[in-house]
Enzyme design. Structure first.
Site, short mmCIF file in Angstrom:
data_model
loop_
_atom_site.label_atom_id
_atom_site.label_comp_id
_atom_site.label_asym_id
_atom_site.label_seq_id
_atom_site.Cartn_x
_atom_site.Cartn_y
_atom_site.Cartn_z
N SER A 61 55.60 -53.37 84.08
CA SER A 61 55.32 -52.50 82.89
C SER A 61 55.06 -51.35 83.98
O SER A 61 55.16 -50.37 82.56
CB SER A 61 53.79 -53.48 82.39
OG SER A 61 54.04 -54.19 81.46
N LYS A 64 56.87 -48.64 82.11
CA LYS A 64 56.93 -48.06 80.98
C LYS A 64 56.77 -46.32 80.98
O LYS A 64 56.78 -45.43 80.22
CB LYS A 64 55.77 -48.42 80.43
CG LYS A 64 56.16 -50.18 79.82
CD LYS A 64 55.06 -51.88 78.93
CE LYS A 64 55.77 -52.84 78.76
NZ LYS A 64 54.85 -53.44 78.75
N TYR A 185 64.95 -51.74 77.59
CA TYR A 185 63.39 -52.20 77.65
C TYR A 185 63.53 -53.01 78.96
O TYR A 185 62.17 -52.66 80.07
CB TYR A 185 62.40 -52.95 76.91
CG TYR A 185 61.07 -53.48 77.06
CD1 TYR A 185 59.72 -52.76 77.22
CD2 TYR A 185 60.93 -54.72 77.40
CE1 TYR A 185 58.98 -53.21 77.64
CE2 TYR A 185 59.70 -55.40 77.64
CZ TYR A 185 58.85 -54.10 77.78
OH TYR A 185 57.64 -55.10 78.50
N TYR A 237 46.04 -51.96 80.12
CA TYR A 237 46.37 -53.28 79.52
C TYR A 237 44.20 -53.10 78.69
O TYR A 237 43.69 -52.53 78.32
CB TYR A 237 46.22 -54.41 79.58
CG TYR A 237 47.67 -55.18 79.86
CD1 TYR A 237 48.59 -53.98 79.74
CD2 TYR A 237 48.33 -54.97 81.71
CE1 TYR A 237 49.95 -53.32 80.24
CE2 TYR A 237 49.24 -55.38 82.36
CZ TYR A 237 50.34 -54.00 81.45
OH TYR A 237 51.09 -54.41 81.94
N VAL A 255 53.69 -57.47 85.34
CA VAL A 255 52.75 -58.59 86.11
C VAL A 255 54.11 -58.91 87.28
O VAL A 255 53.80 -59.86 87.65
CB VAL A 255 53.62 -58.82 84.95
CG1 VAL A 255 52.52 -58.91 84.00
CG2 VAL A 255 54.60 -59.23 84.30
N1 GLN Z 1 58.77 -57.22 81.64
C1 GLN Z 1 57.41 -58.11 80.80
C2 GLN Z 1 56.79 -58.38 79.74
O1 GLN Z 1 57.98 -58.01 79.53
C3 GLN Z 1 56.49 -56.75 81.28
C4 GLN Z 1 54.80 -57.55 81.42
C5 GLN Z 1 53.83 -56.22 82.29
O2 GLN Z 1 54.51 -55.85 83.51
N2 GLN Z 1 52.96 -55.88 81.97
O3 GLN Z 1 56.26 -59.08 79.54
#
Ligand code: GLN
Length: 305
Positions: A61, A64, A185, A237, A255
């Site tokens: 993530s 992003k 993505y 988050y 994650v």
């Molecule tokens: N690729 C992961 C997903 O889409 C990224 C989520 C994350 O790092 N929180 O679930």
């Protein structure tokens, strides 16, 4: 500084047994949950590292932030936020409940719904190769590649993100090709970085988007300002509020176990620790940052000493 980093790791390591590696993407479950590393890169071009800072892992993530900045530079603020808000969601990163029931816009670009929407803005004109080059350049790491195994593993287990993507299409938010947006993505999430690359990215952001040595502009300064603000309010988050109080540094987690932290005008910090807490943030890494924030007086609202 070295001693402070070692102490931070010692504290962070104590929490590792309480965390788990992400397993909903099977390839991520293979990580060694005992890994923990922290790297600091300063505006004075010094680098300090402790623990597992050369280990490669997927950015997840944290990508992003890069996608958002490129979209802002490419499409402009009004277009990016025409169909997306900039508010914390208070829900898990992959939630689609409120998007379906109470809102016609993703809450923010740091959760999956928002990042897939952002990828959709780029799909018509910006290729994955262009995005890879942005990542290499912004992280000051030319060795970044896409981890094919993690990418395949996620694409084979992305029912939820696919559901989010089609929900976005049904609401008229995602106008680009759904599968191409989801693929861009997911490719961005699969970039393999190190704690040092994240510290490099943090350093560039702390420098307003300019290369710390040459002064070359790498990304639009307003895009950097927006990204850092949204990192502070939404980057961790549904743990963003407590993290802002305890640590007080705009940060973004993934994650894969990474955390990117930006100390304005001073330094970038990169963390790797794949054992996650229940919110999906590196458990050891969060404690490392809390300790560093106190020891180095990095909290953005710290009382002057
Ligand atoms: N690729 C992961 C997903 O889409 C990224 C989520 C994350 O790092 N929180 O679930």
């Amino acid at each position: 500084m070295q001693k402070i980093l070692e102490n931070a790791l010692e504290i962070g390591r104590k929490y590792i047994p309480e965390g788990e590696c992400a397993s909903y993407i099977p390839e991520l479950a293979k990580a060694d949950k005992n890994h923990l590393g922290v790297c600091i890169r300063t505006r004075g071009m010094e680098t300090f590292s402790a623990g597992d800072t050369k280990e490669r892992f997927t950015i997840q993530s944290i990508s992003k932030v890069i996608t958002l900045m490129v979209a802002l530079q490419h499409c402009g603020f009004n277009k990016v936020f025409e169909k997306m808000n900039m508010e914390p969601s208070g829900d898990a990163f992959n939630s689609l409940v409120k998007l379906d029931l109470t809102s016609d816009k993703p809450f923010n670009p740091m959760i999956n719904a928002g990042a897939i929407t952002t990828a959709g803005y780029l799909v018509p004109d910006v290729s994955f190769e262009d995005m890879l080059n942005y990542a290499r350049c912004l992280c000051l790491d030319k060795d970044i590649v896409m981890d094919e195994k993690v990418f395949r593993s996620e694409m084979d287990h992305c029912a939820r993100n696919r559901a989010i993507s089609y929900l976005l299409q049904s609401k008229g938010i995602l106008e680009s090709d759904v599968e191409k947006s989801l693929e861009l993505y997911t490719r961005m999430c699969s970039l393999s970085v190190t704690a040092e690359s994240l510290a490099g990215l943090g350093l560039v952001l702390s420098n307003g988007g300019r290369h710390p040595e040459t002064g070359e502009r790498l990304i639009d300064k307003y895009a950097v300002q927006v990204a850092k603000t949204i990192m502070l309010t939404c980057g961790m988050y549904d743990g963003s509020g407590e993290f802002a109080v305890r640590v007080g540094i705009p940060s973004k987690s993934g994650v894969g176990g990474g955390i990117l932290a930006v100390v304005e005008k001073r330094m970038g910090i990169g963390i790797y620790g794949p054992a996650l807490n229940e919110k999906g943030n590196s458990i050891g890494g969060s404690h490392v940052l809390e300790y560093l924030s106190k020891e180095l007086n990095l909290h953005m609202f710290a009382a002057e000493q």
